[in-house]
Design an enzyme around this catalytic site. Structure first.
Site, mmCIF file in Angstrom:
data_model
loop_
_atom_site.group_PDB
_atom_site.id
_atom_site.type_symbol
_atom_site.label_atom_id
_atom_site.label_comp_id
_atom_site.label_asym_id
_atom_site.label_seq_id
_atom_site.Cartn_x
_atom_site.Cartn_y
_atom_site.Cartn_z
ATOM 1 N N LYS A 13 -7.207 -1.944 0.344
ATOM 2 C CA LYS A 13 -8.402 -1.112 0.599
ATOM 3 C C LYS A 13 -8.042 0.306 1.034
ATOM 4 O O LYS A 13 -8.584 1.271 0.511
ATOM 5 C CB LYS A 13 -9.263 -1.727 1.714
ATOM 6 N N ARG A 88 -17.980 -5.487 8.842
ATOM 7 C CA ARG A 88 -17.201 -6.716 8.741
ATOM 8 C C ARG A 88 -17.978 -7.927 9.240
ATOM 9 O O ARG A 88 -17.488 -9.050 9.122
ATOM 10 C CB ARG A 88 -15.918 -6.592 9.573
ATOM 11 N N ARG A 127 4.468 -5.313 3.973
ATOM 12 C CA ARG A 127 4.064 -4.133 4.744
ATOM 13 C C ARG A 127 4.618 -4.203 6.170
ATOM 14 O O ARG A 127 4.998 -3.191 6.756
ATOM 15 C CB ARG A 127 2.529 -4.031 4.780
ATOM 16 N N ARG A 133 3.471 -2.592 11.389
ATOM 17 C CA ARG A 133 2.169 -2.551 12.059
ATOM 18 C C ARG A 133 2.049 -3.705 13.047
ATOM 19 O O ARG A 133 2.452 -4.827 12.723
ATOM 20 C CB ARG A 133 1.066 -2.641 10.991
ATOM 21 N N ARG A 144 -6.167 -13.027 10.732
ATOM 22 C CA ARG A 144 -6.983 -12.021 10.031
ATOM 23 C C ARG A 144 -7.572 -12.577 8.736
ATOM 24 O O ARG A 144 -8.717 -12.282 8.395
ATOM 25 C CB ARG A 144 -6.160 -10.763 9.753
HETATM 26 P P1 AMP Z 1 -7.943 -2.658 9.135
HETATM 27 O O1 AMP Z 1 -7.047 -1.478 9.231
HETATM 28 O O2 AMP Z 1 -9.252 -2.353 8.466
HETATM 29 O O3 AMP Z 1 -7.275 -3.863 8.561
HETATM 30 O O4 AMP Z 1 -8.330 -3.047 10.645
HETATM 31 C C1 AMP Z 1 -7.350 -3.429 11.581
HETATM 32 C C2 AMP Z 1 -7.971 -4.142 12.759
HETATM 33 O O5 AMP Z 1 -8.907 -3.270 13.418
HETATM 34 C C3 AMP Z 1 -8.789 -5.375 12.413
HETATM 35 O O6 AMP Z 1 -7.976 -6.529 12.274
HETATM 36 C C4 AMP Z 1 -9.704 -5.466 13.629
HETATM 37 O O7 AMP Z 1 -9.026 -5.947 14.767
HETATM 38 C C5 AMP Z 1 -10.030 -3.998 13.874
HETATM 39 N N1 AMP Z 1 -11.212 -3.583 13.083
HETATM 40 C C6 AMP Z 1 -11.240 -2.665 12.073
HETATM 41 N N2 AMP Z 1 -12.471 -2.532 11.568
HETATM 42 C C7 AMP Z 1 -13.269 -3.385 12.277
HETATM 43 C C8 AMP Z 1 -14.646 -3.733 12.221
HETATM 44 N N3 AMP Z 1 -15.468 -3.172 11.323
HETATM 45 N N4 AMP Z 1 -15.098 -4.646 13.108
HETATM 46 C C9 AMP Z 1 -14.286 -5.224 14.019
HETATM 47 N N5 AMP Z 1 -12.975 -4.961 14.108
HETATM 48 C C10 AMP Z 1 -12.459 -4.056 13.258
#
Ligand code: AMP
Length: 189
Positions: A13, A88, A127, A133, A144
């Site tokens: 994404k 989400r 990754r 990360r 996740r």
């Molecule tokens: P991402 O970079 O989009 O994979 O997000 C990394 C982490 O940030 C996720 O695993 C959540 O812990 C948190 N996070 C990101 N976006 C959201 C969201 N819309 N709602 C809740 N937690 C989020």
């Protein structure tokens, strides 16, 4: 263009979001990036979300919704945006609906990057080696994926019922997938 990009963790994404945002001259807004920046800078928000992110769970809806509402009210989002990783949860869908209604705006499309679990888990493991990360540990990756299936995958039906969902095969090179997204959006006009 007002767009969302959804799909399982590891589907690509973030990478695709940057390309799409560039193509349409709109900001790519990633809640994950916003949270990571706060963690890095040790802000009060960062300290609060650090542990949650490391576990692979979701940050609370209220905080997340507020961050997005504030971000969408900024000038550069007035003529379009691409939200990456938000909404989400169903509560976030409702919050986004009301923010957009308040701004007199609506979504043009919701891109769903599709990839099977084995493939995305393999990508995330790779990754982890490259970027290191904090939430790319084996356990966090598993949590996740599970959280995505339980909390976020059902949202695809919501947007499909609204006629806004554009499903795109997320397997292939960055350019191939980018091309697929571009043609799918062009087809919708
Ligand atoms: P991402 O970079 O989009 O994979 O997000 C990394 C982490 O940030 C996720 O695993 C959540 O812990 C948190 N996070 C990101 N976006 C959201 C969201 N819309 N709602 C809740 N937690 C989020």
């Amino acid at each position: 263009m007002r767009l969302l990009i959804m799909g399982p963790p590891g589907a690509g994404k973030g990478t695709q979001a940057k390309g799409i945002a560039e193509r349409y001259g709109i900001p790519a807004i990633s809640t994950g990036d916003i949270f990571r920046a706060n963690v890095k800078n040790k802000t009060p928000l960062g300290l609060e979300v650090d542990r949650i992110m490391k576990s692979g769970g979701y940050v609370g809806d209220d905080i997340t919704n507020q961050i997005v509402a504030d971000r969408l009210a900024e000038g550069d989002a007035a003529n379009g945006f691409l939200l990456d990783g938000y909404p989400r949860t169903l509560a976030q869908v409702e919050a986004l609906d009301s923010v957009l209604e308040g701004l007199g705006q609506s979504l043009d499309a919701v891109i769903c990057l599709e990839a099977d679990t084995d493939e995305v888990v393999a990508r995330l493991a790779k990754r982890a080696e490259i970027e290191g990360r904090a939430d790319d540990t084996e356990e966090a990756i598993r949590v996740r994926q599970e959280t995505y299936v339980k909390e976020t995958a059902p949202l695809l039906d919501v947007y499909a019922k609204r006629g806004q969902l554009v499903r795109v095969n997320g397997l292939g090179s960055v350019d191939e997938v980018g091309q697929r997204i571009a043609s799918a959006l062009d087809e919708r006009g």
